[in-house]
Design a protein around this motif. Sequence first.
Motif, PDB file in Angstrom:
ATOM      1  N   ILE A 132       0.898  -1.482   0.055  1.00  0.00           N
ATOM      2  CA  ILE A 132      -0.382   0.093  -0.136  1.00  0.00           C
ATOM      3  C   ILE A 132       1.219   0.951   0.148  1.00  0.00           C
ATOM      4  O   ILE A 132       1.633   1.370   1.028  1.00  0.00           O
ATOM      5  CB  ILE A 132      -1.137  -0.310   1.060  1.00  0.00           C
ATOM      6  CG1 ILE A 132      -1.741  -1.406   1.101  1.00  0.00           C
ATOM      7  CG2 ILE A 132      -1.909   1.174   0.896  1.00  0.00           C
ATOM      8  CD1 ILE A 132      -2.475  -1.836   2.448  1.00  0.00           C
ATOM      9  N   ASP A 133       1.175   2.191  -1.218  1.00  0.00           N
ATOM     10  CA  ASP A 133       1.828   3.117  -1.223  1.00  0.00           C
ATOM     11  C   ASP A 133       0.759   4.076  -0.320  1.00  0.00           C
ATOM     12  O   ASP A 133       0.479   5.381  -0.791  1.00  0.00           O
ATOM     13  CB  ASP A 133       1.555   3.284  -2.619  1.00  0.00           C
ATOM     14  CG  ASP A 133       2.734   4.518  -3.128  1.00  0.00           C
ATOM     15  OD1 ASP A 133       3.019   4.791  -2.377  1.00  0.00           O
ATOM     16  OD2 ASP A 133       3.222   4.708  -4.407  1.00  0.00           O
ATOM     17  N   VAL A 134       1.842   4.513   0.788  1.00  0.00           N
ATOM     18  CA  VAL A 134       1.614   5.221   1.770  1.00  0.00           C
ATOM     19  C   VAL A 134       1.659   6.853   1.115  1.00  0.00           C
ATOM     20  O   VAL A 134       1.766   7.836   1.603  1.00  0.00           O
ATOM     21  CB  VAL A 134       2.325   5.168   2.668  1.00  0.00           C
ATOM     22  CG1 VAL A 134       1.648   4.248   3.534  1.00  0.00           C
ATOM     23  CG2 VAL A 134       3.991   5.200   2.870  1.00  0.00           C
ATOM     24  N   ARG A 135       2.696   6.791   0.027  1.00  0.00           N
ATOM     25  CA  ARG A 135       3.179   8.266  -0.587  1.00  0.00           C
ATOM     26  C   ARG A 135       1.479   9.319  -0.890  1.00  0.00           C
ATOM     27  O   ARG A 135       1.129   9.934  -1.090  1.00  0.00           O
ATOM     28  CB  ARG A 135       3.764   8.212  -1.502  1.00  0.00           C
ATOM     29  CG  ARG A 135       4.721   7.850  -1.176  1.00  0.00           C
ATOM     30  CD  ARG A 135       6.456   7.418  -2.678  1.00  0.00           C
ATOM     31  NE  ARG A 135       5.277   6.435  -3.707  1.00  0.00           N
ATOM     32  CZ  ARG A 135       5.455   6.232  -4.453  1.00  0.00           C
ATOM     33  NH1 ARG A 135       7.125   6.961  -5.190  1.00  0.00           N
ATOM     34  NH2 ARG A 135       5.245   5.094  -5.474  1.00  0.00           N
ATOM     35  N   SER A 136       0.153   8.367  -1.436  1.00  0.00           N
ATOM     36  CA  SER A 136      -0.505   8.607  -2.344  1.00  0.00           C
ATOM     37  C   SER A 136      -1.053   9.082  -0.417  1.00  0.00           C
ATOM     38  O   SER A 136      -2.857  10.022  -0.815  1.00  0.00           O
ATOM     39  CB  SER A 136      -1.458   8.018  -2.667  1.00  0.00           C
ATOM     40  OG  SER A 136      -1.667   6.852  -1.767  1.00  0.00           O
ATOM     41  N   PHE A 137      -1.351   9.486   1.004  1.00  0.00           N
ATOM     42  CA  PHE A 137      -2.020   9.445   1.885  1.00  0.00           C
ATOM     43  C   PHE A 137      -1.604  10.881   1.905  1.00  0.00           C
ATOM     44  O   PHE A 137      -2.304  11.890   2.271  1.00  0.00           O
ATOM     45  CB  PHE A 137      -1.884   8.789   3.451  1.00  0.00           C
ATOM     46  CG  PHE A 137      -2.551   6.859   2.623  1.00  0.00           C
ATOM     47  CD1 PHE A 137      -3.437   6.887   2.054  1.00  0.00           C
ATOM     48  CD2 PHE A 137      -1.797   6.063   4.136  1.00  0.00           C
ATOM     49  CE1 PHE A 137      -4.131   5.403   1.798  1.00  0.00           C
ATOM     50  CE2 PHE A 137      -2.531   5.049   3.698  1.00  0.00           C
ATOM     51  CZ  PHE A 137      -3.067   4.584   2.527  1.00  0.00           C
ATOM     52  N   ALA A 138      -0.494  11.210   1.393  1.00  0.00           N
ATOM     53  CA  ALA A 138       0.235  12.630   1.837  1.00  0.00           C
ATOM     54  C   ALA A 138      -0.831  13.869   1.002  1.00  0.00           C
ATOM     55  O   ALA A 138      -1.332  14.904   1.613  1.00  0.00           O
ATOM     56  CB  ALA A 138       1.771  12.606   1.331  1.00  0.00           C
ATOM     57  N   LEU A 139      -1.996  13.868  -0.069  1.00  0.00           N
ATOM     58  CA  LEU A 139      -2.752  14.157  -0.458  1.00  0.00           C
ATOM     59  C   LEU A 139      -3.635  14.635  -0.019  1.00  0.00           C
ATOM     60  O   LEU A 139      -4.088  15.549  -0.222  1.00  0.00           O
ATOM     61  CB  LEU A 139      -2.770  13.527  -1.873  1.00  0.00           C
ATOM     62  CG  LEU A 139      -1.539  13.739  -3.207  1.00  0.00           C
ATOM     63  CD1 LEU A 139      -2.062  12.523  -3.917  1.00  0.00           C
ATOM     64  CD2 LEU A 139      -0.800  14.616  -3.452  1.00  0.00           C
ATOM     65  N   ILE A 140      -4.366  13.521   1.047  1.00  0.00           N
ATOM     66  CA  ILE A 140      -5.373  13.529   2.192  1.00  0.00           C
ATOM     67  C   ILE A 140      -5.095  14.546   2.651  1.00  0.00           C
ATOM     68  O   ILE A 140      -3.910  14.155   3.901  1.00  0.00           O
ATOM     69  CB  ILE A 140      -5.755  12.601   2.287  1.00  0.00           C
ATOM     70  CG1 ILE A 140      -6.394  11.723   0.567  1.00  0.00           C
ATOM     71  CG2 ILE A 140      -6.666  12.630   2.711  1.00  0.00           C
ATOM     72  CD1 ILE A 140      -6.614  10.120   0.938  1.00  0.00           C
ATOM     73  N   ASP A 141      -5.640  15.726   3.191  1.00  0.00           N
ATOM     74  CA  ASP A 141      -5.320  16.463   4.644  1.00  0.00           C
ATOM     75  C   ASP A 141      -5.897  16.014   5.338  1.00  0.00           C
ATOM     76  O   ASP A 141      -5.250  15.990   6.490  1.00  0.00           O
ATOM     77  CB  ASP A 141      -6.208  18.186   4.106  1.00  0.00           C
ATOM     78  CG  ASP A 141      -5.827  18.465   3.019  1.00  0.00           C
ATOM     79  OD1 ASP A 141      -6.409  19.580   2.212  1.00  0.00           O
ATOM     80  OD2 ASP A 141      -4.295  18.771   2.820  1.00  0.00           O
ATOM     81  N   ALA A 142      -7.310  15.323   5.565  1.00  0.00           N
ATOM     82  CA  ALA A 142      -7.315  14.821   6.638  1.00  0.00           C
ATOM     83  C   ALA A 142      -6.921  13.329   6.959  1.00  0.00           C
ATOM     84  O   ALA A 142      -8.112  12.726   7.150  1.00  0.00           O
ATOM     85  CB  ALA A 142      -8.765  15.190   6.877  1.00  0.00           C
ATOM     86  N   ASP A 190       1.974  -4.987   2.860  1.00  0.00           N
ATOM     87  CA  ASP A 190       3.351  -3.932   3.734  1.00  0.00           C
ATOM     88  C   ASP A 190       3.088  -2.747   3.283  1.00  0.00           C
ATOM     89  O   ASP A 190       2.041  -2.453   2.384  1.00  0.00           O
ATOM     90  CB  ASP A 190       4.487  -3.855   3.225  1.00  0.00           C
ATOM     91  CG  ASP A 190       5.422  -3.676   4.076  1.00  0.00           C
ATOM     92  OD1 ASP A 190       5.169  -3.146   4.694  1.00  0.00           O
ATOM     93  OD2 ASP A 190       6.523  -4.422   3.500  1.00  0.00           O
ATOM     94  N   PHE A 191       3.146  -1.392   3.581  1.00  0.00           N
ATOM     95  CA  PHE A 191       2.681  -0.079   3.096  1.00  0.00           C
ATOM     96  C   PHE A 191       4.178   0.420   3.395  1.00  0.00           C
ATOM     97  O   PHE A 191       5.493  -0.307   3.438  1.00  0.00           O
ATOM     98  CB  PHE A 191       2.264   0.373   5.083  1.00  0.00           C
ATOM     99  CG  PHE A 191       0.960  -0.463   5.308  1.00  0.00           C
ATOM    100  CD1 PHE A 191      -0.404   0.409   5.369  1.00  0.00           C
ATOM    101  CD2 PHE A 191       0.897  -0.878   6.176  1.00  0.00           C
ATOM    102  CE1 PHE A 191      -1.393   0.441   5.392  1.00  0.00           C
ATOM    103  CE2 PHE A 191      -0.457  -1.436   6.153  1.00  0.00           C
ATOM    104  CZ  PHE A 191      -1.990  -0.378   5.832  1.00  0.00           C
ATOM    105  N   GLY A 192       4.369   1.465   2.461  1.00  0.00           N
ATOM    106  CA  GLY A 192       5.646   2.197   1.848  1.00  0.00           C
ATOM    107  C   GLY A 192       5.355   1.929   0.429  1.00  0.00           C
ATOM    108  O   GLY A 192       4.414   2.375  -0.291  1.00  0.00           O
ATOM    109  N   SER A 193       6.888   2.288  -0.085  1.00  0.00           N
ATOM    110  CA  SER A 193       7.092   2.708  -1.573  1.00  0.00           C
ATOM    111  C   SER A 193       7.257   1.248  -2.196  1.00  0.00           C
ATOM    112  O   SER A 193       7.400   0.830  -1.793  1.00  0.00           O
ATOM    113  CB  SER A 193       7.398   3.419  -1.686  1.00  0.00           C
ATOM    114  OG  SER A 193       7.883   3.192  -3.322  1.00  0.00           O
ATOM    115  N   PRO A 194       6.388   0.663  -3.072  1.00  0.00           N
ATOM    116  CA  PRO A 194       6.136  -0.596  -3.910  1.00  0.00           C
ATOM    117  C   PRO A 194       7.591  -0.289  -4.029  1.00  0.00           C
ATOM    118  O   PRO A 194       8.117  -2.121  -4.252  1.00  0.00           O
ATOM    119  CB  PRO A 194       4.877  -0.705  -4.693  1.00  0.00           C
ATOM    120  CG  PRO A 194       3.985   0.552  -4.122  1.00  0.00           C
ATOM    121  CD  PRO A 194       4.907   1.147  -3.641  1.00  0.00           C
ATOM    122  N   LYS A 195       8.099   0.076  -4.773  1.00  0.00           N
ATOM    123  CA  LYS A 195       9.130   0.147  -5.639  1.00  0.00           C
ATOM    124  C   LYS A 195      10.526  -0.028  -4.905  1.00  0.00           C
ATOM    125  O   LYS A 195      11.453  -0.466  -5.165  1.00  0.00           O
ATOM    126  CB  LYS A 195       9.756   1.407  -6.977  1.00  0.00           C
ATOM    127  CG  LYS A 195       9.741   2.271  -6.150  1.00  0.00           C
ATOM    128  CD  LYS A 195       9.319   3.683  -7.332  1.00  0.00           C
ATOM    129  CE  LYS A 195       9.740   5.202  -7.014  1.00  0.00           C
ATOM    130  NZ  LYS A 195       9.960   5.654  -8.485  1.00  0.00           N
TER     131      LYS A 195
END
Length: 149
Positions: A42-52, A89-94
């Motif tokens: 699960i790419d947590v970088r996409s969560f950074a775009l969500i304010d809340a 897992d969580f993080g960057s897949p690459k």
Amino acid sequence: MGLKYRNILVAIDGSKEADWAFKKGIEIAKRNNAKLLLVHVIDVRSFALIDAYDTVIGDRAEKLAKDMLENYQLKAIEAGLQEVQYEIDFGSPKVRIPRELAKKHKVDLIICGATGMNMVERIFIGSVSEHITRYAPCDVLVVRTEKDS
């Protein structure tokens, strides 16, 4: 490294290319009597775009990933494989797949799908399959076309 694969990791992201990689992974695992590990990061970088951002989003993503991987696991067992596991897992897949998960599970083959990113996306984001190929400690198969029936 021998001529047979013993531990095969298939990267699953929900795309049709990942589905093709999964189908090829089943066939290769059957021919080699290998263990199959299905991985979704699960790419947590996409969560950074969500304010809340709160834990609800992460929990929902994990639940969807679990449902998807359990479905793939069942298909692999129905196809005749004996040892099929999955990991979320969580993080960057690459980063997580080639540098951490492959080593943790002593993987000797990673199978992933080639995605159809355009040149601008590859420059700014970078291809997951390209990074896996570059940093994996083992063989990598990048699946580009649907497996022949």
